[in-house]
Scaffold this active site. Sequence first.
Site, PDB file in Angstrom:
ATOM      1  N   ARG A 192       0.819  -1.209   0.000  1.00 48.98           N
ATOM      2  CA  ARG A 192       0.000   0.000   0.000  1.00 48.98           C
ATOM      3  C   ARG A 192       0.855   1.262   0.000  1.00 48.98           C
ATOM      4  O   ARG A 192       0.473   2.289  -0.586  1.00 48.98           O
ATOM      5  CB  ARG A 192      -0.926  -0.019   1.214  1.00 48.98           C
ATOM      6  CG  ARG A 192      -1.980   1.075   1.199  1.00 48.98           C
ATOM      7  CD  ARG A 192      -3.108   0.784   2.181  1.00 48.98           C
ATOM      8  NE  ARG A 192      -2.669   0.742   3.564  1.00 48.98           N
ATOM      9  CZ  ARG A 192      -2.613  -0.368   4.304  1.00 48.98           C
ATOM     10  NH1 ARG A 192      -2.955  -1.537   3.790  1.00 48.98           N
ATOM     11  NH2 ARG A 192      -2.205  -0.306   5.568  1.00 48.98           N
ATOM     12  N   HIS A 238       1.062 -10.880  19.881  1.00 54.62           N
ATOM     13  CA  HIS A 238       2.385 -10.726  20.484  1.00 54.62           C
ATOM     14  C   HIS A 238       2.967 -12.118  20.690  1.00 54.62           C
ATOM     15  O   HIS A 238       2.301 -13.134  20.474  1.00 54.62           O
ATOM     16  CB  HIS A 238       2.306  -9.971  21.803  1.00 54.62           C
ATOM     17  CG  HIS A 238       2.197  -8.479  21.634  1.00 54.62           C
ATOM     18  ND1 HIS A 238       3.205  -7.715  21.093  1.00 54.62           N
ATOM     19  CD2 HIS A 238       1.185  -7.614  21.914  1.00 54.62           C
ATOM     20  CE1 HIS A 238       2.830  -6.457  21.056  1.00 54.62           C
ATOM     21  NE2 HIS A 238       1.604  -6.365  21.548  1.00 54.62           N
ATOM     22  N   ILE A 287       3.419 -14.081  23.086  1.00 50.71           N
ATOM     23  CA  ILE A 287       2.656 -15.065  23.860  1.00 50.71           C
ATOM     24  C   ILE A 287       1.531 -15.682  23.027  1.00 50.71           C
ATOM     25  O   ILE A 287       1.184 -16.863  23.206  1.00 50.71           O
ATOM     26  CB  ILE A 287       2.105 -14.427  25.158  1.00 50.71           C
ATOM     27  CG1 ILE A 287       1.625 -15.502  26.134  1.00 50.71           C
ATOM     28  CG2 ILE A 287       1.003 -13.411  24.841  1.00 50.71           C
ATOM     29  CD1 ILE A 287       1.311 -14.957  27.513  1.00 50.71           C
ATOM     30  N   ASP A 346       9.501 -14.005  19.668  1.00 50.55           N
ATOM     31  CA  ASP A 346      10.163 -12.832  19.117  1.00 50.55           C
ATOM     32  C   ASP A 346      11.587 -13.115  18.641  1.00 50.55           C
ATOM     33  O   ASP A 346      11.967 -12.701  17.544  1.00 50.55           O
ATOM     34  CB  ASP A 346      10.213 -11.710  20.156  1.00 50.55           C
ATOM     35  CG  ASP A 346       8.881 -10.988  20.299  1.00 50.55           C
ATOM     36  OD1 ASP A 346       7.964 -11.274  19.512  1.00 50.55           O
ATOM     37  OD2 ASP A 346       8.759 -10.141  21.203  1.00 50.55           O
TER      38      ASP A 346
END
Length: 366
Positions: A98, A133, A135, A163
């Site tokens: 975009r 996230h 978790i 992460d």
Amino acid sequence: MSFDRGASSGRGPLHGVRVVELAGLAPAPFGCMILADLGADVVLVDRPGGTGPAGPLQRGRRLVTLDLKSDEGRAGLLGLIAKADVLVEGYRPGVAERLGFGPAECEKINLRLVYARMTGWGQDGPLARAAGHDIDYIAISGALEPLGRPGERPHAPINLLGDFAGGGMLLAVGILSALLERAGSGRGQVVDAAMVDGSSLLMTFLHGFLADGRWPGGRGRNVLDGGAPFYDTYEASDGGYLAVGSLEPQFYAALLKGLELDAEADLPGQFDVKGWPELRRRFTERFRTRTRDEWAAIFAPLDACVSPVLSLTEAPAHPHNRARNAFVEVDGVTQPAPAPRFARTPPGIPAPLRSATVPEILTSWT
């Protein structure tokens, strides 16, 4: 600090690789930190006022500030991309397209570009555009459920699995693999690095155990998840902790010797699961009779796989870490040194984040 074991350039094995990193959160910066540590020239592109204080994850970069929603900012970015080997972006699927610098647009100006995308859920699938996230990603991948004590809720191990290990680390592996393939084909490609995929990959070992019937399940009831008393942590008299990993018979024998339990004839056998509560009770009582460092000294000459649990501030001072120069100071902050190590092309000490302009970058890339 040097990891040199012979003649070296001191510039790292990725010297000459040009990387454009679009600013994001922890996973992509960690992957790009690895590339920068190993010698790649990483340019961090951020929006005006977007970086804040530079931290360890941003080390080794040059910082360029561009407004990617403006024509001028996009032109600057595309100018960098035209000369880069790698582009790293961590936007939600569709955002880069975009803004005008998706894979199709970039391929037109640089057929050799490795276009690396770091997301939680990947570029497709029902959750691709959902928020999440660490978790959440490890919950869906199956990596979270086994973590914790019996009868308790699953316990997230900071944000290491999603992460960093399953995210940034696998991103770096994907980029390096695509660069290696490009050496033969002459063409770049898109790397779709997703934390849900990466954290799932980290569980391969346990899937093997499960298939072999060696992971009966039940959180905290298995050999490697704290269920076994000889693979767990124990509190010492001063509130410090010891990590015990005495799996093999010879290490277990050394554990009993260090604890002075080797002469107790009524001690349950190591793999007598019914006797594990009693073993744990005796280990717990014995470890509470001395301080953490006293136990560390007792086990130092014994090959028992027993180690003191060190804090973030203690780890850099441990004799082994100091001997290997495992920590360095960058811009006044003590932090882990680059890894792994290389015999001929070791990386140097990472430089702190420093500002630059697009013309300066392009000039250096000619």
